[in-house]
Write a protein that holds these residues in place. Structure first.
Motif, PDB file in Angstrom:
ATOM      1  N   ALA A 237      12.714  -5.302   3.873  1.00 13.81           N
ATOM      2  CA  ALA A 237      13.012  -3.909   4.189  1.00 13.81           C
ATOM      3  C   ALA A 237      13.283  -3.030   2.968  1.00 13.81           C
ATOM      4  O   ALA A 237      13.320  -1.801   3.095  1.00 13.81           O
ATOM      5  CB  ALA A 237      14.183  -3.776   5.169  1.00 13.81           C
ATOM      6  N   LEU A 238      13.441  -3.599   1.787  1.00 16.32           N
ATOM      7  CA  LEU A 238      13.779  -2.767   0.627  1.00 16.32           C
ATOM      8  C   LEU A 238      12.717  -1.719   0.283  1.00 16.32           C
ATOM      9  O   LEU A 238      13.070  -0.610  -0.149  1.00 16.32           O
ATOM     10  CB  LEU A 238      14.069  -3.654  -0.592  1.00 16.32           C
ATOM     11  N   PRO A 239      11.407  -2.002   0.437  1.00 22.02           N
ATOM     12  CA  PRO A 239      10.441  -0.946   0.113  1.00 22.02           C
ATOM     13  C   PRO A 239      10.641   0.337   0.916  1.00 22.02           C
ATOM     14  O   PRO A 239      10.319   1.428   0.433  1.00 22.02           O
ATOM     15  CB  PRO A 239       9.089  -1.600   0.445  1.00 22.02           C
ATOM     16  N   PHE A 240      11.181   0.211   2.108  1.00 22.77           N
ATOM     17  CA  PHE A 240      11.374   1.391   2.953  1.00 22.77           C
ATOM     18  C   PHE A 240      12.611   2.201   2.540  1.00 22.77           C
ATOM     19  O   PHE A 240      12.840   3.300   3.040  1.00 22.77           O
ATOM     20  CB  PHE A 240      11.473   0.963   4.413  1.00 22.77           C
ATOM     21  N   TRP A 241      13.402   1.665   1.600  1.00 24.09           N
ATOM     22  CA  TRP A 241      14.626   2.315   1.147  1.00 24.09           C
ATOM     23  C   TRP A 241      14.524   2.785  -0.301  1.00 24.09           C
ATOM     24  O   TRP A 241      15.528   3.168  -0.892  1.00 24.09           O
ATOM     25  CB  TRP A 241      15.806   1.326   1.262  1.00 24.09           C
ATOM     26  N   PRO A 287       0.591  -0.693   9.783  1.00 23.71           N
ATOM     27  CA  PRO A 287       1.264   0.466   9.170  1.00 23.71           C
ATOM     28  C   PRO A 287       2.268   0.076   8.093  1.00 23.71           C
ATOM     29  O   PRO A 287       2.352   0.728   7.044  1.00 23.71           O
ATOM     30  CB  PRO A 287       1.957   1.148  10.363  1.00 23.71           C
ATOM     31  N   ALA A 288       3.027  -1.002   8.335  1.00 24.55           N
ATOM     32  CA  ALA A 288       4.019  -1.428   7.348  1.00 24.55           C
ATOM     33  C   ALA A 288       3.348  -2.031   6.122  1.00 24.55           C
ATOM     34  O   ALA A 288       3.788  -1.810   4.981  1.00 24.55           O
ATOM     35  CB  ALA A 288       4.983  -2.430   7.977  1.00 24.55           C
ATOM     36  N   ILE A 289       2.293  -2.798   6.331  1.00 22.37           N
ATOM     37  CA  ILE A 289       1.580  -3.396   5.200  1.00 22.37           C
ATOM     38  C   ILE A 289       0.991  -2.301   4.313  1.00 22.37           C
ATOM     39  O   ILE A 289       1.116  -2.332   3.078  1.00 22.37           O
ATOM     40  CB  ILE A 289       0.472  -4.347   5.701  1.00 22.37           C
ATOM     41  N   MET A 290       0.358  -1.331   4.932  1.00 30.78           N
ATOM     42  CA  MET A 290      -0.263  -0.258   4.160  1.00 30.78           C
ATOM     43  C   MET A 290       0.792   0.585   3.447  1.00 30.78           C
ATOM     44  O   MET A 290       0.561   1.045   2.317  1.00 30.78           O
ATOM     45  CB  MET A 290      -1.137   0.596   5.070  1.00 30.78           C
ATOM     46  N   PHE A 291       1.944   0.789   4.068  1.00 31.27           N
ATOM     47  CA  PHE A 291       3.013   1.526   3.409  1.00 31.27           C
ATOM     48  C   PHE A 291       3.471   0.788   2.145  1.00 31.27           C
ATOM     49  O   PHE A 291       3.638   1.404   1.082  1.00 31.27           O
ATOM     50  CB  PHE A 291       4.196   1.719   4.353  1.00 31.27           C
ATOM     51  N   VAL A 295       3.542   2.219  -1.748  1.00 31.27           N
ATOM     52  CA  VAL A 295       4.717   2.506  -2.574  1.00 31.27           C
ATOM     53  C   VAL A 295       4.945   1.468  -3.667  1.00 31.27           C
ATOM     54  O   VAL A 295       5.607   1.759  -4.668  1.00 31.27           O
ATOM     55  CB  VAL A 295       5.989   2.645  -1.706  1.00 31.27           C
ATOM     56  N   LEU A 296       4.413   0.248  -3.500  1.00 31.95           N
ATOM     57  CA  LEU A 296       4.592  -0.794  -4.512  1.00 31.95           C
ATOM     58  C   LEU A 296       3.340  -1.008  -5.352  1.00 31.95           C
ATOM     59  O   LEU A 296       3.436  -1.431  -6.508  1.00 31.95           O
ATOM     60  CB  LEU A 296       4.984  -2.118  -3.853  1.00 31.95           C
ATOM     61  N   GLY A 297       2.167  -0.781  -4.751  1.00 33.66           N
ATOM     62  CA  GLY A 297       0.902  -1.058  -5.416  1.00 33.66           C
ATOM     63  C   GLY A 297       0.161  -2.170  -4.710  1.00 33.66           C
ATOM     64  O   GLY A 297       0.778  -3.151  -4.265  1.00 33.66           O
TER      65      GLY A 297
END
Length: 343
Positions: A237-241, A287-291, A295-297
């Motif tokens: 969950a850290l990428p979403f924060w 959707p989560a994978i693409m996000f 944001v990370l690359g």
């Protein structure tokens, strides 16, 4: 599925030697004042009579034909295999060190039998950091391509400097650490377990995301700038924060509110983009994978299944259908893993 144009490398796939399963069962039957997370997690998979518990337990202990057949059925070319949670980390040091050695020997035998299908990560006993550092070196000699750490060890985390010989050894050997979840420690599990939320549904991510964040804010990656960490479940969950982590970390440092919250060289999001890779284990949700890729690359996101806990072959097809060109899709399934794990 075999003609996709890329090899599917599943990067968070678990096993447990029968000897460890037997030791866990004995602890459950004879132990007193056992860690409640251990009782919840291992008590289910080692002793519960449900079909799910039996199937997972049997598959965990199989490093041969059943595992390979499951891989074939799902189109998986290679598994990166590691010791399942809680591994040796729930044991006392005098039991944990030899059990890590045994687990690594069992896994190495399987990798030698199936060199084109199985690749191992080194299990360690963080309870003895010096022995753990030596086992990392031995694991590299066995052909393993990383280190598995099942999050906390008796409620202690890798930001504690007593564990830094482990990080030093991993950095020196340029071998990634896979930081895998386990049940939250007794100091945080009670409100989760009473609601049935302590496991993979939520508690794992809370605990392991916190572990990684503790490492970042404590300056672990300033001390070990070449250390590489892989985390599952799309980064717990850290990428979403990312935005809020950066903002609130800077605000906390400026305010001097916490003794532990000191300045670090970069923002939390920069460490997550430069020292951390995430896998899709258990998170086959486009959707989560693409996000996370955004944001990370794209080079930071790797495929994983989470076998045998989430063995759903249809989820492979879901990820085959991600809106990626063929080069990006091959990187997602194959070449990112080859680069990170040195395959």
């Amino acid at each position: 599925m075999a003609d996709a144009g890329y090899q599917r490398i599943a990067t968070e796939e678990a096993f447990a030697p029968p000897e460890l399963m037997a030791l866990w069962r004995n602890m459950l039957e004879t132990g007193t004042d056992l860690d409640p997370g251990f009782v919840s997690l291992v008590g289910f998979y080692a002793r519960h009579g449900s079909e799910r518990a039996r199937a997972v337990s049997e598959r965990l202990q199989d490093l041969g034909e059943r595992r390979l057949a499951d891989m074939d059925a799902a189109g998986i070319g290679r598994q990166i295999v590691s010791l399942t949670a809680p591994g040796t980390q729930v044991l006392d040091a005098d039991q944990a060190v030899p059990m890590a050695t045994l687990a690594n020997d069992r896994l190495a035998e399987a990798c030698r039998r199936h060199p084109d299908r199985l690749t191992g990560l080194t299990a360690i006993a963080p309870q003895d950091p010096a022995a753990a550092a030596e086992e990392i070196a031995r694991g590299a000699g066995l052909g393993f391509k990383g280190v598995i750490i099942n999050s906390h060890t008796h409620g202690e985390y890798l930001d504690n400097q007593k564990f830094w010989p482990i990080l030093e050894a991993a950095e020196a050997l340029d071998t990634p650490i896979y930081l895998h979840p386990t049940a939250p420690p007794r100091t945080m599990i009670e409100p989760l377990v009473e609601a049935g939320l302590d496991g993979a549904i939520y508690g794992f991510a809370v605990e392991t995301g916190m572990h990684l964040l503790r490492m970042i804010t404590a300056g672990v990656f300033d001390r070990f700038p070449r250390l590489r960490v892989v985390v599952g479940h799309l980064g717990e969950a850290l990428p979403f924060w990312l935005y809020r982590l950066d903002y609130m970390h800077a605000a906390s440092v400026r305010s001097g509110r916490y003794e532990a919250m000191r300045p670090i060289a970069r923002t939390p999001s920069e460490y997550l983009r430069e020292n951390v890779w995430v896998t899709t284990s258990g998170m086959a949700w486009p959707p989560a994978i693409m996000f996370c890729r955004e944001v990370l690359g794209g080079d930071r996101v790797l495929y994983a299944m989470d076998y045998p806990y989430q063995y759903v072959p249809d989820e492979v097809s879901v990820q085959d259908d991600l809106p990626l060109d063929e080069t990006a899709k091959k990187a997602f399934f194959q070449t990112n893993a080859e680069r990170v794990f040195g395959l």
